[in-house]
Write an enzyme that holds these catalytic residues in place. Structure first.
Site, PDB file in Angstrom:
ATOM      1  CG  HIS A 130      10.945  -5.853   2.171  1.00  0.00           C
ATOM      2  ND1 HIS A 130      10.815  -6.379   1.029  1.00  0.00           N
ATOM      3  CD2 HIS A 130       9.927  -6.023   2.802  1.00  0.00           C
ATOM      4  CE1 HIS A 130       9.584  -6.831   0.924  1.00  0.00           C
ATOM      5  NE2 HIS A 130       8.879  -6.485   1.958  1.00  0.00           N
ATOM      6  CG  HIS A 188       6.944  -7.675  -1.641  1.00  0.00           C
ATOM      7  ND1 HIS A 188       6.470  -7.820  -0.427  1.00  0.00           N
ATOM      8  CD2 HIS A 188       6.910  -8.758  -2.193  1.00  0.00           C
ATOM      9  CE1 HIS A 188       6.114  -9.012  -0.157  1.00  0.00           C
ATOM     10  NE2 HIS A 188       6.877  -9.644  -1.150  1.00  0.00           N
ATOM     11  CE1 TYR A 192       7.023  -1.816  -0.731  1.00  0.00           C
ATOM     12  CE2 TYR A 192       7.911  -3.840   0.543  1.00  0.00           C
ATOM     13  CZ  TYR A 192       6.931  -2.996   0.156  1.00  0.00           C
ATOM     14  OH  TYR A 192       5.678  -3.331   0.649  1.00  0.00           O
ATOM     15  N   GLY A 243       0.989 -15.760   8.949  1.00  0.00           N
ATOM     16  CA  GLY A 243       0.709 -14.438   9.308  1.00  0.00           C
ATOM     17  C   GLY A 243      -0.750 -14.107   9.428  1.00  0.00           C
ATOM     18  CB  CYS A 246      -6.844 -16.479   7.997  1.00  0.00           C
ATOM     19  SG  CYS A 246      -6.735 -15.622   6.443  1.00  0.00           S
ATOM     20  CD  GLU A 249     -30.344 -18.432  10.744  1.00  0.00           C
ATOM     21  OE1 GLU A 249     -31.310 -18.440   9.764  1.00  0.00           O
ATOM     22  OE2 GLU A 249     -29.846 -17.256  11.076  1.00  0.00           O
TER      23      GLU A 249
END
Length: 642
Positions: free
Chosen positions: A162, A165, A167, A315, A339, A410
């Site tokens: 990594h 970000h 880090y 992801g 998503c 509904e």
């Protein structure tokens, strides 16, 4: 379907069955840095769902600086757990990767974790974290190498380092963070010295045919003197010479508004980082993974067919639907649960102490893969559900899959509830589309859906169900101040639905999510906006990534935002407010009320059920107005308990 997406690809000595990567995503599935069944179940579900490569989330290489809620491979004692992880994924037909990590200031979430920084960082007037010493740099380099040795011994198919970000490795590489004046600071060559040493240390512990991936930012955003894409390209060439085989091109950092690019919310467009990845791929000649809101198989196929990248990260799309890959490959695209980039269950969980681990608004089974596996009932029950919002639909869907007989009532002409309304706000059309899509999926499943029909005591008496559930959601709170009924006062639903649109200068009462989105909507209609909020914070109910974007837009448009300000009266000429003990009038042409919602109680249904001895439940906003993720979580819990 999607032949390019589901074509195999070889990474050195490793062949992947398709080009979809499940990336490293923080889960909080551990409390002591060791392997858990919960993490294994999470990955196995997505492996069986068809993903090409599972990347284990960022895993600490240095014991003193690894927080308890992050996994660690800093000691040999963790090897058995990782062997168990790899065995489970391999038996399910998948391939594995581990992401080696040292988190720099990101470890501060654990007060016991050692904070390591590239150069002196003042955290308060009294305390400065010193930049890493030469001895600590050497220690970390060795730790990365030993972590690679353990990764190989544990059975991983590849390793990712990594380098993004904020880090530690990114912190050294970026001139926007690294202020050192020794041989590890200054020029790009100097700043790259430690990261390249780490790459060589990792590579030295790996078999020759085992691929080494590198996650790196395409460039730095919002950091003065930060990495340019040209510097990143140069570093990637050096990294290639040092032993990196594949680039995983990300973006963002945690010390600026660039946080929005790390886990991009619904506000950012699909594939916003792909062109950066394409350029880096072209100029380095390296295999490249593209990242950035890719949650549609047709869009992923388009990216690959255009030869911009070699693989894509999906992801959160696989958090929302573990069967994403299988459904796409088999042409069952309409069955994919989408998503919507809300970040409520995934990223926000890593920021909030009150959320134990990641989840998903669209998939409450995330993190509960074992206990929420669909188990057919041997005692089917008839369940009447009042309300076709997200909670009602989630409940009906799971009950139907388990073999029960849900009947959904509904009173409006469409399913989706508040999600439909939320999808009318700027940049949130995906939410409306997702709500409509879930409704369509529900009807295709064969759920008995009765639109334009309210659930009444008479219906309960006629059907005599086993269970009745109030999932009717919430209604907007009506402001109770003098003048609230004036003609120049508008509610947020009628504004977002386009029923009545004010013009001129509008005071928006309410500085939470709904109020800010109403303000943005009115900005698009040419209004001048002032937002007032009783609390001392604007946007308190917004997750950090969405808040960054919403607040940037409001500030950029010159919206006045007043906190600790209470509306006490509305007059034709303006809003009377109390602020810091003083009363004043804010002149305006119109007022938009967005002060929240109150539960829709159905006492007549509850009384009927009590009288008839029928089990009664109340879930979601009908119980207490909260976030949509709370509503679907309660629905799932109830559905699996029936």
């Amino acid at each position: 379907m999607f032949p390019k997406l589901f074509s195999p690809i070889r990474l050195k000595g490793l062949e992947l069955k398709n080009r979809i990567i499940l990336p490293a995503m923080g889960t909080k599935f551990t409390t002591d840095s060791s392997m858990t069944d919960q993490l294994i179940d999470f990955h196995v579900a997505r492996t069986k769902g068809g993903t090409g490569l599972n990347i284990m989330e960022c895993t600490g290489v240095h014991a003193p600086s690894t927080p308890g809620r992050f996994f660690s491979i800093a000691e040999d004692k963790y090897i058995p757990g990782f062997k168990r992880f790899n065995q489970a994924i391999h038996e399910a037909g998948g391939k594995t990767c581990i992401q080696l990590w040292q988190g720099s200031i990101a470890v501060a979430s654990d007060p016991k974790a050692m904070i390591i920084v590239a150069s002196d960082m003042q955290l308060s007037p009294e305390y400065t974290v010193p930049g890493a010493s030469h001895e600590l740099i050497a220690e970390l380099t060795e730790c990365f190498g030993q972590a690679a040795r353990r990764s190989v011994e544990s059975g991983f198919d590849c390793i990712e380092v990594h380098m993004a970000h904020n880090y530690i490795l990114h912190s050294f590489l970026s001139g926007g963070i690294n202020r050192r004046t020794d041989e590890y600071g200054g020029s790009l060559e100097n700043r790259a010295r430690f990261p390249l040493a780490v790459i060589r240390a990792i590579r030295a512990q790996m078999p020759e045919d085992m691929p080494l991936l590198m996650r790196i930012d395409a460039h730095d955003d919002y950091l003065e003197g930060g990495l340019t894409i040209e510097e990143v390209i140069q570093f990637c060439k050096w990294a290639k010479d040092a032993g990196v085989d594949v680039l995983d091109i990300s973006r963002g950092n945690i010390i600026s508004a660039a946080l929005k690019y790390e886990v991009p919310p619904i506000d950012l467009q699909w594939g916003f980082n792909i062109e950066n990845a394409a350029r880096i791929r072209q100029e380095t000649g390296m295999l490249t993974i593209g990242v950035g809101r890719i949650n549609d198989p047709a869009f992923a196929e388009e990216i690959l067919e255009s030869d911009k990248v070699d693989m894509v990260v999906i992801g959160r799309g696989q958090i929302a639907d573990p069967e994403f890959c299988n459904k796409a490959r088999e042409g069952r695209v309409d069955e994919i649960v989408r998503c919507v980039g809300c970040n409520q269950g995934c990223y926000d969980a890593n920021e909030r102490a009150d959320i134990p681990f990641i989840s998903c608004l669209q998939n409450p089974a995330c993190g509960h893969e074992a206990e929420y596996a669909i188990v057919s009932t041997d005692a089917p029950k008839t369940v009447l559900i009042a309300g076709g919002g997200m909670a009602g639909m989630e409940l009906a869907s799971i009950l139907k899959q388990r073999g029960h007989n849900p009947i959904l009532f509904e009173k409006s002409n469409t399913l989706g509830g508040q999600f439909i309304l939320a999808g009318l706000a700027p940049r949130k059309a995906e939410m409306k589309a997702a709500a409509i899509h879930r409704g369509q999926q529900l009807q295709k499943m064969g759920v008995d859906v009765r639109l334009n029909t309210a659930l009444t005591p008479a219906v309960i008496e006629e059907i005599k169900p086993d269970i009745v559930v109030n999932a009717a959601g919430a209604m907007p709170i009506k402001l109770k101040v003098p003048g609230a009924e004036l003609a120049n006062v508008y509610s947020y639903p009628e504004i977002l639905q386009g029923e009545r649109i004010p013009d001129g200068h509008v005071v928006v009462i309410g500085g939470g999510l709904v109020g800010l989105e109403t303000a943005e909507y009115l900005l698009h209609n040419g209004c001048k906006i002032t937002v007032i909020e009783m609390l001392d914070t604007i946007g308190a109910d917004l997750g950090s990534t969405r808040k960054i974007i919403v607040m940037e837009n409001l500030y950029g448009a010159g919206v006045d935002m007043l906190t600790s300000t209470k509306c006490v009266e509305i007059k034709p000429e303006g809003v009377v407010v109390e602020h810091e003990g003083k009363t004043e009038i804010l002149p305006c042409d119109a007022v938009a009320v967005a002060v929240g919602a109150q539960s829709t109680s159905l006492p007549e249904l509850e009384e009927c059920c009590h009288r008839l001895g029928i089990e009664y439940h109340c879930i979601g906003d009908a119980l207490k107005p909260r976030r949509a993720i709370d509503a679907t979580a309660e629905a799932a819990k109830l559905a699996h308990a029936v």
